[in-house]
Design a protein around this motif. Structure first.
Motif, short mmCIF file in Angstrom:
data_model
loop_
_atom_site.label_atom_id
_atom_site.label_comp_id
_atom_site.label_asym_id
_atom_site.label_seq_id
_atom_site.Cartn_x
_atom_site.Cartn_y
_atom_site.Cartn_z
N ARG A 214 51.65 42.93 86.82
CA ARG A 214 52.58 41.82 86.68
C ARG A 214 52.17 41.02 85.46
N VAL A 215 53.02 41.01 84.44
CA VAL A 215 52.73 40.32 83.19
C VAL A 215 53.75 39.22 83.00
N GLU A 216 53.31 38.17 82.35
CA GLU A 216 54.16 37.02 82.07
C GLU A 216 54.19 36.82 80.56
N GLU A 217 55.19 36.12 80.11
CA GLU A 217 55.32 35.82 78.69
C GLU A 217 55.06 34.34 78.48
N ASP A 218 54.04 34.03 77.73
CA ASP A 218 53.65 32.65 77.49
C ASP A 218 54.38 32.14 76.26
N GLU A 219 55.40 31.33 76.49
CA GLU A 219 56.21 30.84 75.37
C GLU A 219 55.42 29.90 74.47
N GLU A 220 54.42 29.23 75.03
CA GLU A 220 53.66 28.29 74.22
C GLU A 220 52.75 28.99 73.23
N ASN A 221 52.39 30.24 73.50
CA ASN A 221 51.49 30.99 72.61
C ASN A 221 52.25 32.02 71.79
N GLY A 222 53.50 31.73 71.45
CA GLY A 222 54.25 32.63 70.60
C GLY A 222 54.74 33.86 71.28
N GLY A 223 54.97 33.83 72.59
CA GLY A 223 55.51 34.97 73.28
C GLY A 223 54.51 36.06 73.56
N ASN A 227 48.25 38.09 81.64
CA ASN A 227 48.29 38.11 83.10
C ASN A 227 48.06 36.71 83.62
N LYS A 228 48.82 36.35 84.66
CA LYS A 228 48.69 35.05 85.28
C LYS A 228 47.75 35.17 86.48
N SER A 229 46.63 34.47 86.41
CA SER A 229 45.67 34.53 87.51
C SER A 229 45.96 33.49 88.57
N SER A 230 46.55 32.37 88.20
CA SER A 230 46.81 31.30 89.14
C SER A 230 48.17 31.51 89.79
N PRO A 231 48.26 31.47 91.13
CA PRO A 231 49.56 31.64 91.78
C PRO A 231 50.55 30.56 91.37
N ARG A 232 50.07 29.32 91.21
CA ARG A 232 50.99 28.26 90.82
C ARG A 232 51.52 28.51 89.42
N GLU A 233 50.64 28.94 88.52
CA GLU A 233 51.06 29.22 87.15
C GLU A 233 52.03 30.38 87.11
N ALA A 234 51.80 31.39 87.95
CA ALA A 234 52.72 32.54 87.99
C ALA A 234 54.07 32.13 88.54
N ASP A 235 54.09 31.27 89.56
CA ASP A 235 55.35 30.84 90.13
C ASP A 235 56.18 30.04 89.13
N TYR A 237 56.43 30.54 86.03
CA TYR A 237 57.04 31.45 85.07
C TYR A 237 57.68 32.65 85.74
N LEU A 238 58.08 32.47 87.00
CA LEU A 238 58.57 33.62 87.75
C LEU A 238 59.83 34.20 87.13
N GLY A 239 60.63 33.36 86.47
CA GLY A 239 61.84 33.88 85.86
C GLY A 239 61.56 34.83 84.72
N LEU A 240 60.36 34.79 84.11
CA LEU A 240 60.01 35.66 83.00
C LEU A 240 59.07 36.78 83.41
N SER A 241 58.77 36.92 84.69
CA SER A 241 57.80 37.92 85.12
C SER A 241 58.36 39.32 84.96
N SER A 246 52.68 52.66 87.03
CA SER A 246 51.80 53.62 86.36
C SER A 246 52.57 54.61 85.50
N GLN A 247 53.91 54.72 85.70
CA GLN A 247 54.72 55.61 84.88
C GLN A 247 55.34 54.88 83.68
N ASN A 248 54.89 53.64 83.43
CA ASN A 248 55.36 52.81 82.33
C ASN A 248 56.82 52.38 82.48
N ASN A 249 57.35 52.41 83.71
CA ASN A 249 58.66 51.82 83.98
C ASN A 249 58.50 50.32 84.13
N GLN A 250 59.42 49.58 83.56
CA GLN A 250 59.34 48.12 83.59
C GLN A 250 60.44 47.57 84.49
N TYR A 251 60.07 46.54 85.27
CA TYR A 251 60.99 45.94 86.24
C TYR A 251 61.01 44.43 86.03
#
Length: 674
Positions: A214-223, A227-235, A237-241, A246-251
């Motif tokens: 699960r990867v997130e895009e940090d808009e403050e660091n230029g996109g 990885n978001k380690s904090s659940p609150r931080e991940a929540d 940015y949930l719209g950008l998650s 393992s097959q490199n399919n993205q969801y």
């Protein structure tokens, strides 16, 4: 417990013995230092067995104390029922953690013993062992996830209990009481709307548990992704998650757990913005050099796709929106086909599409015999390449005159009718694909049974076509007229009702044909044809509202085609691809000329050249069919890339052939008139 420890020590001893027997060199080296090494090995084994036995005894003592504590909580009448249940549940979670840890120890020892008894040269056995470990890890991950969720719920309950104690010790204001009631109502709402999709689907047959990132895009660091380690931080940015397996399919997120909070797919919005903004200069440049603007839209897709900047994150969503462009393109095409016009060309359309497909299959079998290709592959490839692009041809016809008639037929009617029948053949061909898969596997019994099943499916499709035609007759006679009058009366001064009503009718026909296992594109075409039966005024009004929508969605569609164009692969195999594309285009053109010469009336045979020019390319649906065939094992990866590249190049050559043919046809007519 002593018996368990004894068995565990015996297992370790057996594993140590099996390790000594796996390699003769190791045995020879061990015999040289047998005295000291054996003493050290026995000491290590005894020490670890004693240590492990001590841990297991302590675990049993803790489990017994936890059981006594749970019993004491159940007997405590000073606690409420909810509080007793919460404390007992917390104790049970801790007990389960201890039992799972013990189980993992024994499982690790058994895995070590199996590995030491195996042969390093037996790749299949190692693969099976790895698969078993992977399944065990997946089950452990599910259990750990459930335990984590339970602990989160327990922590929340503790916090709520602390708040309740504080609330009882002080006087609440009116605002605090209102907020407390709202909090309870919100809790009940969340419990009511939560679907528990994970728990409900994990036991369904065919559902696999896989490891994902699960990867997130940090808009403050230029996109930059992180990885978001904090659940609150991940929540937050949930719209950008985004999830990557393992097959490199993205969801991307489709439905959040908390449905009360609105979220937006920013990846999709950015992709649409990129496509629209880049399509303008690309289409403009193609118009300046005399090329159709659709070339520029395809180039836009190439630049933004995987072979270019690779900036499109939501490829599936962009292609899905492009499919709406196909639907509305066929709807606008149907608006120019009145039922009377359909009756004039339906025989020619059915015969033309069937004969052209048959000639392509025969030609494919001949080429396959020369090149030693399996008949199943050649039949599939030939049928796939026999289809032509309806949206592309409709764009050709939109740029010129569509009313040039010769006798009772005009070339646009014959051409579009043939293309619509090819869309119907697409549904029939999808029904035949299971038989091709069975034939590819070589299972004679399965092939025979699958053939009978496909014959049944074909009969169902033909019955569905008959049902669709009967429905169209009924709608034309009883429903379409009053519906159009009502829309016209309600939409005076308000075009929203007209757009909404017509779009609802298009989607209704699309849903009906899809429910009957007929092509959805046919439903859109029939919706336009039914509305065109109400006269020129209705047709002109509807076209005025829907052509801008259709043009915008068509831009997205042609850009989505460019996402599947790979210039590097084309450059590597340029000679082969150009030769194959020219051969295919010329072959389809000559076959179409022959077919039209046979089926057209004598007074309209000279339009066969321009009709054949419109059919001398490959439909975008070949991408869909070839991808399904690749997943099913009918064709290889190399053949799939060749079909994809040849289809794309044929779409790029189609405007050139169309312009040359129409120019020659118009010059001939002008000379004849003079």
């Amino acid at each position: 417990m002593q018996i368990v420890c004894l068995f565990l020590c015996l297992g370790l001893a057996a594993a140590s013995s099996a390790a000594q027997q796996t390699n003769q060199r190791a045995q020879h080296a061990a015999r040289k230092r047998s005295g000291r090494a054996a003493a050290l090995g026995n000491t290590w084994l005894v020490h670890n067995c004693v240590w492990l036995g001590s841990l297991l005894r302590r675990k049993n003592a803790v489990v017994n104390k936890l059981a006594e504590a749970a019993a004491a909580v159940k007997r405590n009448q000073t606690l409420s029922e909810t509080e007793r249940h919460f404390q007992v549940h917390t104790i049970q979670v801790f007990q389960k953690e201890l039992n799972e840890s013990e189980h993992m120890v024994f499982q690790a020892v058994r895995s070590l013993q199996r590995a030491l008894q195996g042969d390093y040269r037996d790749v299949g056995n190692m693969k099976e062992s790895s698969k078993q470990r992977l399944e065990a890890l997946r089950e452990a991950a599910i259990q750990e996830e459930q335990e984590y969720v339970e602990l989160v719920a327990a922590q929340k309950h503790q916090q709520e209990a602390a708040k309740s104690v504080l609330a009882r010790n002080k006087t609440l204001s009116i605002v605090d009481e209102i907020l407390e009631d709202v909090r309870k109502a919100a809790d009940r709402l969340e419990e009511a709307i939560e679907e528990h999709a994970f728990d409900n689907n994990k036991q369904i047959q065919g559902v696999n548990v896989e490891a994902v990132l699960r990867v997130e895009e940090d808009e403050e660091n230029g996109g930059v992704r992180k990885n978001k380690s904090s659940p609150r931080e991940a929540d937050e940015y949930l719209g950008l998650s985004m999830l990557i397996d393992s097959q490199n399919n993205q969801y991307v997120l489709t439905k959040p757990r908390d449905s009360t909070m609105p979220r937006a797919d920013h990846h999709f919005i950015k992709d649409l913005v990129s496509v629209v903004m880049l399509s303008l200069p690309c289409g403009w440049m193609c118009t300046l050099v005399g090329l159709p603007p659709m070339f520029g839209y395809i180039i836009c897709g190439v630049l933004l796709g995987p072979s270019g900047l690779n900036s499109i994150k939501s490829m599936v969503q962009v292609e899905t929106l492009g499919e709406l462009g196909v639907f509305f393109t066929l709807f606008v095409v149907g608006l120019e086909f009145s039922p009377e016009r359909l009756r004039k060309v339906w025989k020619t359309s059915v015969q033309g599409s069937c004969y052209l497909c048959l000639l392509m299959v025969v030609s494919g079998l001949l080429w396959g015999r020369v090149l030693h290709i399996q008949p199943i592959q050649t039949v599939f490839i030939a049928t796939c390449l026999s289809l032509s692009s309806t949206p592309l041809v409709s764009r050709f016809l939109a740029g010129g005159s569509r009313g040039e008639k010769e006798g009772d037929l005009d070339y646009s009617s014959v051409l579009l009718g043939t293309l619509v029948m090819q869309d119907v053949q697409l549904g029939l061909f999808i029904a035949v694909m299971p038989t091709m898969i069975q034939a590819q596997s070589g299972d004679a019994d399965s092939f025979l049974l699958e053939s009978l099943r496909v014959l049944k499916l074909l009969a169902q499709v033909l019955a569905s076509l008959a049902a669709v035609l009967l429905l169209c007759v009924a709608l034309k006679s009883f429903a379409v007229g009053p519906f159009c009058k009502k829309l016209h009366a309600e939409s005076k001064g308000n075009k929203e009702i007209l757009v909404l009503g017509v779009a609802a009718f298009v989607f209704f026909m699309l849903t009906v044909t899809d429910f009957l296992d007929v092509s959805m594109e046919l439903g859109c075409f029939l919706a336009g044809a039914l509305l065109s039966s109400q006269g020129h005024m209705v047709t002109a009004e509807v076209k005025g509202c829907f052509e801008p929508i259709q043009d915008f969605l068509a831009i997205i569609f042609f850009a989505s085609i460019g996402l599947h164009v790979f210039p590097t692969f084309v450059l590597y195999e340029l000679t082969v691809l150009v030769a194959l594309t020219l051969t295919l285009v010329i072959l389809k053109f000559m076959m179409a000329v022959l077919v039209m010469y046979v089926i057209l009336p004598p007074g309209a045979r000279h339009i066969r050249w321009i009709v054949s020019a419109g059919l001398a390319q490959v439909s975008e649906f070949s991408f869909v069919l070839s991808s399904r065939a690749r997943r099913a094992g009918i064709i290889s990866r190399e053949v799939y890339l060749l079909v994809l590249s040849v289809s794309t190049l044929s779409l790029l050559l189609a405007p050139i052939l169309w312009r040359v043919t129409t120019h020659a046809w118009v010059s001939r007519r002008t000379t004849g008139v003079t």
